[in-house]
Design a protein around this motif. Structure first.
Motif, mmCIF file in Angstrom:
data_model
loop_
_atom_site.group_PDB
_atom_site.id
_atom_site.type_symbol
_atom_site.label_atom_id
_atom_site.label_comp_id
_atom_site.label_asym_id
_atom_site.label_seq_id
_atom_site.Cartn_x
_atom_site.Cartn_y
_atom_site.Cartn_z
ATOM 1 N N VAL A 70 38.247 34.564 44.457
ATOM 2 C CA VAL A 70 38.879 35.422 43.450
ATOM 3 C C VAL A 70 37.852 36.385 42.852
ATOM 4 O O VAL A 70 38.112 37.585 42.701
ATOM 5 N N ASP A 71 36.674 35.874 42.527
ATOM 6 C CA ASP A 71 35.627 36.722 41.956
ATOM 7 C C ASP A 71 35.181 37.794 42.937
ATOM 8 O O ASP A 71 34.968 38.953 42.557
ATOM 9 N N LEU A 105 44.584 29.930 41.433
ATOM 10 C CA LEU A 105 45.487 31.008 41.837
ATOM 11 C C LEU A 105 46.582 31.237 40.800
ATOM 12 O O LEU A 105 47.032 32.373 40.603
ATOM 13 N N ALA A 106 47.005 30.162 40.136
ATOM 14 C CA ALA A 106 48.044 30.300 39.114
ATOM 15 C C ALA A 106 47.559 31.146 37.941
ATOM 16 O O ALA A 106 48.363 31.799 37.249
ATOM 17 N N LYS A 107 46.258 31.163 37.717
ATOM 18 C CA LYS A 107 45.681 31.940 36.618
ATOM 19 C C LYS A 107 45.350 33.376 37.024
ATOM 20 O O LYS A 107 44.976 34.183 36.174
ATOM 21 N N ASN A 108 45.438 33.657 38.305
ATOM 22 C CA ASN A 108 45.046 34.977 38.818
ATOM 23 C C ASN A 108 46.214 35.585 39.592
ATOM 24 O O ASN A 108 46.275 35.503 40.828
ATOM 25 N N THR A 109 47.135 36.185 38.862
ATOM 26 C CA THR A 109 48.382 36.672 39.450
ATOM 27 C C THR A 109 48.182 37.890 40.357
ATOM 28 O O THR A 109 49.105 38.284 41.064
ATOM 29 N N GLY A 110 46.981 38.448 40.346
ATOM 30 C CA GLY A 110 46.700 39.565 41.248
ATOM 31 C C GLY A 110 46.378 39.110 42.660
ATOM 32 O O GLY A 110 46.245 39.949 43.564
#
Length: 342
Positions: free
Chosen positions: A149-150, A181-186
């Motif tokens: 994600v980062d 992934l649930a915290k990063n909707t992008g």
């Protein structure tokens, strides 16, 4: 950080079962025989075997090693064989976390203490274990997902290579991945599928995904390094290696090499020799009257290109030295409670 919801472990903790089981009456405390059955001889387990052997030798124990080759029925037969041989203790890295209840029950009734390591036992059988020693797989899943994600700065499409369905390590790493992934909707998940910890299966699955999604794949989250290396090989054939972030878990030799080359962005070090060596020592200690904690969790350190050389030198450039000092390190870690220290 989300707490691990490893199946059966809360029940194991509450049970305090170590107080209920004594070592078998006929155990040879000075020269115990310990049966050790593992799901398969992956790169991680092969390294782990070296640790178990070193600790067994230092503890004057006879190690009976068996690989189930990812077959539940084979592992059932191996445990039955250990019972028939009247081993002093049994250590299990299960093929499936929920299928060994009758065999564990039979071993306990025969006076043979049972331990699990690396992948937990779930259901009522968890309460019959003396102890479980293994990794915080939820945290590992979170760390590897966060690394991708980062690298993508919170936007892009990913594919997820899972471990064997029904095995606690895979279940918990998937939970960790999904937590992030649930915290990063992008971030959008294009596909999530098991490749059973296997490099060849990881390669073939990545080939399939590249045919299906092509340039739409921006990142790869793999729940172990072997599958990640398979994925990297498929990416190389398309000239895409190093261009999209790939993460893994375990810190095997090829995984650390992939970090050095830039083909992977992160892995989590689960030192198989240390972990399985500690499980062996816990069994030896128990046979000599030392009760372990019911639950012993290893917090895996994350490794990136910036930190990889330290671990590569320790584990691979000078692996003989590491194994030579492992029995003493294991004893220190078990005394301190810092089980992942190295």
């Amino acid at each position: 950080m989300t707490h691990s919801r490893r199946s059966g472990l809360a029940a194991l903790l509450l049970a305090g079962v170590a107080t209920l089981m004594g070592a078998p009456a006929q155990a040879d405390k000075a020269h115990p025989t310990i049966g050790f059955t593992v799901y398969n001889m992956t790169s991680f387990i092969a390294w782990g075997k070296q640790g178990a052997e070193a600790v067994a030798k230092a503890g004057n124990a006879t190690l009976l090693w068996q690989s189930a080759k990812d077959d539940v029925n084979t592992q059932i037969s191996q445990i039955q064989q250990f019972i028939n041989q009247k081993v002093d203790a049994i250590v299990i890295v299960p093929v499936n976390s929920s299928t060994l209840g009758p065999q564990i029950d039979q071993a306990v009734k025969a006076g043979i203490p049972v331990f699990a390591t690396n992948a937990s036992i779930s259901g009522p059988a968890a309460k019959q274990l003396v102890a479980y020693l293994g990794p915080d797989d939820v945290a590992a899943g979170e760390q590897e997902a966060q690394a991708v994600v980062d690298a993508l700065k919170g936007k892009g499409n990913v594919v997820v290579l899972q471990g064997p369905i029904g095995q606690s390590g895979a279940t918990d790493r998937t939970t960790g991945v999904q937590n992030i992934l649930a915290k990063n909707t992008g971030i959008k998940v294009l596909a999530m599928q098991t490749a059973n910890w296997d490099r060849t299966q990881g390669y073939k699955l990545m080939q399939d995904w590249l045919s299906r999604y092509g340039q739409d794949i921006n990142g790869v989250i793999s729940e172990n390094d072997d599958m990640a290396i398979g994925a990297v090989q498929a990416l190389k054939e398309k000239g895409m290696n190093g261009k999209i972030p790939v993460s893994g878990v375990d810190g095997i030799k090829d995984g650390l090499r992939a970090l050095r080359s830039g083909d992977m962005v992160q892995t989590n070090l689960q030192n198989g020799a240390l972990e399985l060596g500690e499980a062996m020592q816990v069994a030896i200690d128990y046979l000599n009257g030392k009760k372990p904690p019911a639950l012993m969790m290893l917090k895996m350190p994350g490794i990136t290109k910036a930190s990889v050389d330290k671990y590569y030198d320790q584990l691979f450039d000078h692996s003989d030295k590491f194994i030579e000092g492992l029995p003493e390190l294991v004893k220190q870690n078990l005394a301190s409670g810092d089980y992942a220290n190295q």
